[in-house]
Design an enzyme around this catalytic site. Structure first.
Site, mmCIF file in Angstrom:
data_model
loop_
_atom_site.group_PDB
_atom_site.id
_atom_site.type_symbol
_atom_site.label_atom_id
_atom_site.label_comp_id
_atom_site.label_asym_id
_atom_site.label_seq_id
_atom_site.Cartn_x
_atom_site.Cartn_y
_atom_site.Cartn_z
ATOM 1 N N HIS A 130 0.857 -1.196 0.000
ATOM 2 C CA HIS A 130 0.000 0.000 0.000
ATOM 3 C C HIS A 130 0.890 1.243 0.000
ATOM 4 O O HIS A 130 0.886 2.048 0.937
ATOM 5 C CB HIS A 130 -0.917 -0.016 1.217
ATOM 6 C CG HIS A 130 -2.202 0.722 1.023
ATOM 7 N ND1 HIS A 130 -2.255 2.076 0.776
ATOM 8 C CD2 HIS A 130 -3.487 0.298 1.046
ATOM 9 C CE1 HIS A 130 -3.525 2.454 0.672
ATOM 10 N NE2 HIS A 130 -4.291 1.381 0.824
ATOM 11 N N GLU A 161 -0.659 0.945 -5.730
ATOM 12 C CA GLU A 161 -0.481 -0.268 -4.941
ATOM 13 C C GLU A 161 -0.288 -1.484 -5.845
ATOM 14 O O GLU A 161 -1.252 -1.998 -6.423
ATOM 15 C CB GLU A 161 -1.705 -0.487 -4.052
ATOM 16 C CG GLU A 161 -2.062 0.714 -3.181
ATOM 17 C CD GLU A 161 -3.421 0.577 -2.535
ATOM 18 O OE1 GLU A 161 -3.790 -0.567 -2.159
ATOM 19 O OE2 GLU A 161 -4.134 1.597 -2.424
#
Length: 341
Positions: free
Chosen positions: A183, A294
């Protein structure tokens, strides 16, 4: 925070948390082993650039509550699992529901675990730190994911780049599903001289994966909209609209993000390679000054999507096998064009 300017690795404190600091001029990186192995900072100290979103001292409570929105958290599995349940090779997995509004499991188990520092090395040209996490019957993760395996995360900093290597070794007797993502939270602006409007984002995306009202894939792939096609070609603002979108990566070009500061005439490159064939792209409210490209090995909710499993990117890691991948960050400075008189 303690600052060391020579080419070495030092133990330090980052906003009250034990940390390791890597320095190879002009770059600096800081990692938090006790907070999910999060690489919380990547900086160009010569130009005063902060490429990753770091929590300020007064944001540490938010960091602990929302660790996904700072640095580079490890996601295993990435994103959402519908109802926290899926089946793989005759085994049914039941994960806790930690996104109650959508009744999903979100972002896996590794982002808030304490990682072991297994190795540190440094020289005049690079500094390296390796973290590891071992899962077995003694681990609290095992009751949800009953496999014995080890994941290693290695960061190497040099004067040219920051390289991330990840390795997963199946030490158990049965095959395990491998689902991994990061992330990554990028500052835009990363320069104090620039504004959000100075930034252009290119991302190697090919198709949009349709998501339902629970942010889960429907199984349909869509053509990119005009604004998204710009992302995949000449680029677009990372804040052209509010984003929480899922994409399949292009296969005929390098899999990467290119973020260009048009004022500073510099681009930050984030190359992730072909082992991460999916992206999530998130920018919160499109006005907070950061976004998250991501990379993921698999489609969101891959085991439950109504398409053949081989199209979802789920990897079967057999007993004794290992899987590895690497990504890297580096910058490119752009020369000013000569103007004719």
């Amino acid at each position: 925070m303690i600052y060391q300017s020579d080419n070495r690795i030092t133990k330090t404190i980052f906003n009250g948390i034990n940390a390791y600091e890597l320095n190879v001029y002009p770059y600096q990186a800081i990692i938090l082993p006790e907070c999910g192995g999060n690489l919380i900072a990547f900086r160009d100290v010569e130009n005063n650039y902060s490429f990753l979103r770091e929590p300020a001292d007064n944001q540490m409570d938010d960091f602990k509550e929302n660790p996904f929105l700072y640095g580079i958290p490890v996601l295993f599995p990435p994103n959402r699992i519908e109802n926290g349940r899926f089946s793989f090779l005759n085994h049914t997995y039941k994960f806790p529901i930690n996104e109650p509004v959508n009744k999903n499991h979100l972002h896996g188990f590794f982002y808030n675990h304490c990682w072991e520092v297994s190795e540190t090395t440094s020289s005049e040209i690079e500094s390296t730190i390796e973290l590891s996490l071992k899962i077995d019957k003694q681990s609290d993760i095992y009751r949800y994911f009953p496999h014995s395996f080890r994941i290693s995360l290695r960061y190497t900093l040099s004067e040219n780049e920051l390289v991330q290597n990840v390795t997963i070794l199946n030490e158990g007797k049965e095959s395990m599903p491998l689902m991994l993502g990061f992330h990554t939270s990028i500052n835009a602006p990363f320069s104090k001289n620039s504004t959000m409007e100075d930034y252009n984002l290119q991302l190697s995306i090919k198709e949009k994966i349709e998501l339902n009202e629970r942010s889960l894939p429907t199984g349909k792939r869509l053509d990119l909209e005009i604004t998204e096609k710009r992302l995949s070609t000449e680029g677009n603002s990372p804040f052209f609209q509010q984003l929480d979108h899922h994409y399949a990566a292009q296969k005929d070009q390098p899999n990467r993000m290119v973020l260009t500061d048009k004022r500073e005439k510099i681009s930050l490159i984030y190359e992730t390679g072909s082992k991460y064939p999916f992206w999530m792209l998130y920018n919160r409210d499109a006005k907070s000054g950061f976004f998250c490209p991501e990379p993921q090995t698999n489609m969101v909710n891959g085991p439950n999507v109504p398409i053949p499993l081989e199209q979802t990117g789920i990897i079967e890691l057999k007993s004794g096998e290992f899987w590895s991948a690497h990504s890297r960050f580096y910058t490119i400075k752009h020369k000013l064009r000569n103007r004719r008189a």
